[in-house]
Enzyme design. Structure first.
Site, mmCIF file in Angstrom:
data_model
loop_
_atom_site.group_PDB
_atom_site.id
_atom_site.type_symbol
_atom_site.label_atom_id
_atom_site.label_comp_id
_atom_site.label_asym_id
_atom_site.label_seq_id
_atom_site.Cartn_x
_atom_site.Cartn_y
_atom_site.Cartn_z
ATOM 1 N N ASP A 272 30.901 36.064 89.930
ATOM 2 C CA ASP A 272 29.779 35.121 89.967
ATOM 3 C C ASP A 272 30.255 33.733 90.432
ATOM 4 O OD1 ASP A 272 27.030 34.629 89.559
ATOM 5 O OD2 ASP A 272 27.368 33.858 87.529
ATOM 6 N N GLN B 246 26.018 34.983 81.638
ATOM 7 C CA GLN B 246 24.688 34.453 81.959
ATOM 8 C C GLN B 246 24.561 33.033 81.417
ATOM 9 O OE1 GLN B 246 22.295 36.034 83.853
ATOM 10 N NE2 GLN B 246 21.202 34.082 83.761
ATOM 11 N N LYS C 124 19.917 42.389 86.798
ATOM 12 C CA LYS C 124 21.249 42.610 87.359
ATOM 13 C C LYS C 124 21.745 44.004 87.001
ATOM 14 C CE LYS C 124 22.038 37.661 87.496
ATOM 15 N NZ LYS C 124 22.442 36.439 86.772
#
Lengths: 291, 291
Positions: free
Chosen positions: A121, A98, A54
């Site tokens: 996200d 994450q 990312k």
């Protein structure tokens, strides 16, 4: 094989080109570089790889990434405070935690510390409900990527029967809500579904999001159906690819299907967040008498 | 008729008895009466009736209601500010915004002004996501009432196929999420569904929440299925009752099925909110060194 490949790599590359262009415009206009903060807890090698990928894609499109790495032993409270700081930091446009996080951490509390305006996200309760209510919030990255991939191939969804296999908060549940918002008839299947084969056999669109390798047999696929495989466990998808590709009209490969779309969606949402932040700043800077 | 009636009036009366008992205990313990604030905008006669019924049920169980009535011409901003005041008012335990509100008002903005801890009607994004993620928040009142009614008759849900007809943010979408959390396989149908009859015919549990009188034909019902009718337009349900009752194992009447369960759920959630508020107050009153 008769199915056409849904080429996530190619579509994602096109989206990233657009993002790169937008980032260039943004920097010219506002004199700063958009920032995605990534938060990683512990030392799971796969998670490290994802975060590094990312960060690399950020660099490719001209954005900055800020990597926060925390010890596996930290408490929920410490993690929540860290994320809150990022939520309040005017230099940060998007925040990615994450997952999975270590078991002793309350992942939901950590997600909820992300300001909805930085939830690029799409993991907060607010983002989920906005997806479900078709209110234009940030999509969960993988579900948003799946929708963008289907749209890139002009696959019709209204009135079609979509079957989602899996019901996780960041994959199965939101992708079903996004399909419903596009007027598909949506069925959620999962580990307790009594007749999975029959349910899948009725689908015009199958989204496999169970995380169980080759759970979906090729022979279950209705001829002409569209098959989206969001599985990735053990480097294999949730769908028996070769057999499914004999029957489907379109199918995603694993890897190279949904995966690249996830990162592209994340970065597309980050530049969108950066623009929204600048717009909000400008509006709040207007003297009160002009409002 | 072969179906057993799901008697919402009787089940709701039992729940309200329990709530009355809990309210009595609460008053003894905390020396105050729980308060439900109802907010009504405009002068729709049906809405006035609903709010009055809710106030009457509050009185029956020993709670206070505070009725706020606002002119149909008010702005979204005024309504949002009114609701925010109630959210911050320590005397108010639950807030109900009677919907629908007039068209010029942003209903979602008004809902979001309700503090999640007082959202006893389960209309906020937070409540929706908590339902979807099975996190124990407040259920939307009608979906919560439907689940309580099914539970009162020990109707099994795990592994069953539930078909929800309708996808509104306070009825169809949340009831589907609550059924999914109970391990049903869930299909959402709606006005764009291509083959409604076929979808309904496969259901072990049908929840009709479309608001279109007698949309669901009796002949569609699978023999032995459970039929829950959450419709109420023109005093008729969404299901062709007589014909459906010949095939179903259980069925709700309209009225007297889902309707009474909605108010019972609202009040059960209000006393729960009141207890949670008192617990939160006690915890915040503990000296810091003991925490």
């Amino acid at each position: 094989m008769t199915a056409q490949i849904l080429d996530g790599r190619a579509v994602a590359a096109g989206i990233l080109d657009d993002v790169k262009h937008d980032v260039g415009e943004f920097i010219k206009e506002y004199g700063r570089v958009p920032v995605l903060a990534t938060v990683l807890v512990g030392d799971d090698p796969a998670s490290h790889t994802y975060v590094r990928m990312k960060a690399n894609r950020c660099r490719d499109v001209g954005m900055n990434s800020r990597r926060i790495e925390l010890d596996a032993s930290i408490t929920t409270e410490t993690l929540v405070n860290q994320i809150r700081e990022l939520s309040e930091d005017p230099e940060v446009d998007g925040i990615l935690l994450q997952h999975p996080v270590p078991d002793h951490i309350d992942e939901r509390a950590a997600f909820e510390a992300i300001a909805p305006s930085k939830d690029v996200d799409g993991v907060t309760r607010t983002s989920f409900a906005m997806m479900a209510f078709d209110e234009g919030g940030f999509a969960s990255a993988t579900p948003g990527g799946i929708m963008a991939l289907l749209d890139a191939y002009d696959i019709p969804l209204a009135g079609k029967h979509a079957v989602v296999v899996g019901r996780s908060p960041i994959l199965g549940k939101p992708v079903g809500m996004l399909l419903l918002a596009r007027d598909a008839t949506v069925t959620y299947c999962h580990s307790r579904t009594a007749d999975l084969a029959e349910q899948v056999a009725r689908a015009d669109v199958v989204v496999a999001a169970a995380g169980r390798p080759e759970l979906i047999r090729g022979e279950w696929i209705k001829p002409g159906a569209v098959v989206v495989d969001a599985g990735y466990a053990d480097n294999r998808g949730d769908v028996e690819f070769e057999a499914a590709a004999e029957r489907a009209s379109y199918i995603t490969p694993v890897p190279g299907g949904v995966g690249p779309m996830t990162i592209a969606t994340l970065l597309a949402q980050t530049i969108r967040a950066a623009r929204a932040h600048e717009t909000a700043r400008q509006n709040s800077a207007i003297p009160a008498r002009n409002q």
